[in-house]
Enzyme design. Structure first.
Site, short mmCIF file in Angstrom:
data_model
loop_
_atom_site.label_atom_id
_atom_site.label_comp_id
_atom_site.label_asym_id
_atom_site.label_seq_id
_atom_site.Cartn_x
_atom_site.Cartn_y
_atom_site.Cartn_z
N HIS A 76 123.96 131.84 -20.69
CA HIS A 76 123.94 133.18 -20.08
C HIS A 76 122.93 134.05 -20.81
CE1 HIS A 76 126.12 137.20 -19.20
NE2 HIS A 76 125.16 136.97 -18.33
N GLU A 125 124.50 133.78 -24.38
CA GLU A 125 125.84 133.21 -24.52
C GLU A 125 125.79 131.73 -24.13
OE1 GLU A 125 129.10 136.68 -23.88
OE2 GLU A 125 128.02 136.11 -22.06
#
Ligand SMILES: NC(=O)c1ccc[n+]([C@@H]2O[C@H](COP(=O)([O-])OP(=O)(O)OC[C@H]3O[C@@H](n4cnc5c(N)ncnc54)[C@H](O)[C@@H]3O)[C@@H](O)[C@H]2O)c1
Length: 289
Positions: free
Chosen positions: A137, A149
């Site tokens: 992410h 992430e």
């Protein structure tokens, strides 16, 4: 040279392709819309030019650009080591794409999603080999944001999780390791709770978006206020995310009454920076007063 294949050449896909090329990967970039693909290549060129002008690019712009190949179709992912999808925030679309990609990519390739909110475990149910599916992410604008992430889904292997964290470091970014796959992961849960409250306050007439942004920057040291962040992300993308967060059990993450404001702005074509108008106005991509 390892190969990265990015699917979806919008705001995020273009940025991911750029940082991968900057880090020395051979990059394939695909979008089903030809104008999105050509627009992404032009935007990557402009972004690299800005970095070069600030002395923040180790190589000439053309040398980085030469590592990005606009693809002719998903078949060009056949020799990829990393495949990262950044298409619209739609679970059905992403699952279908993963199914197709699995018929094309090598057995050794790692399949990643840049979803903002959908659990990776849910997307991996579409795959024959869920152990090689992971969340990556990124945050936008990708060339400027320093964290990614890395999301371990229920069946992601530890080896793939470690390799994905290392891949993020190789891009010059810090991996935030999300070891339990929950909707919206970590940072979007925190941001969404704050953003929902900010929207409700503005919709209630308590304060203006400009004042909320100013206050969070001067009062809490944020680099950008929530409405500036929303304009950068794209209000249409936020509406797609809301259609998912509405189904969550936590009230603080569900779109509140203020979300109607965002939906009506999108209906009026006010999508944020990309359309020249959102909460703020933009000319040539720059915020005007
Ligand atoms: N905008 C943000 O700040 C942000 C941040 C983190 C993650 N994300 C996530 O990244 C993803 C993409 O977001 P974005 O802001 O780049 O959206 P965007 O609308 O700018 O780009 C999406 C692109 O995907 C393409 N596309 C759609 N279906 C496709 C398909 N089947 N095959 C190939 N291309 C296809 C579209 O043509 C479009 O160019 C979403 O999942 C979003 O939630 C967005």
């Amino acid at each position: 040279m390892e190969r990265v294949f990015v699917v979806g050449a919008g705001f995020m896909g273009a940025g991911i392709a750029q940082v991968a090329a900057q880090a020395g990967y051979a990059v394939g970039l695909w979008d089903e819309r030809a104008d999105a693909l050509s627009g992404a290549m032009a935007e990557i060129g402009r972004s690299l030019g800005r970095l070069a002008a600030k002395g923040r690019l180790a190589e000439p712009v053309d040398a980085v650009l030469a590592r990005i190949q606009p693809a002719a179709g998903l078949g060009d992912a056949a020799n990829a080591d990393w495949v990262i999808e950044a298409v619209f925030e739609d679970p059905g679309l992403k699952k279908k794409l993963f199914q197709t990609l699995e018929t094309v990519i090598p057995d050794t390739a790692i399949l990643a999603s840049n979803t903002s909110s959908i659990p990776i475990t849910r997307l991996a149910t579409a795959c024959r080999r869920p152990e090689r599916v992971v969340g990556l992410h990124f945050f936008g604008p990708v060339p400027l944001m320093g964290v990614v992430e890395v999301v371990k889904a229920a069946e992601t292997s530890q080896d793939v999780f470690e390799k994905a964290s290392e891949f993020v470091r190789s891009l010059g970014k810090a991996p935030l390791r999300v070891t339990r796959d929950i909707p919206m992961f970590v940072l979007n849960r925190v941001f969404t709770a704050a953003f929902n409250e900010a929207c409700d306050l503005v919709a209630d007439g308590v304060a203006t978006p400009e004042d909320v942004d100013m206050g969070l920057k001067l009062g809490f040291g944020w680099n950008a206020g929530p409405f500036e962040i929303a304009d950068n992300a794209g209000l249409d993308t936020l509406v797609r995310i809301m259609s998912f967060t509405g189904s969550l059990s936590e009230d603080r993450l569900k779109p509140g009454p203020g979300a109607d404001l965002i939906r009506s702005m999108v209906q009026e074509g006010r999508l944020g920076r990309k359309s020249g108008r959102g909460f703020y106005r933009y000319e040539n991509g720059k915020k005007t007063t």
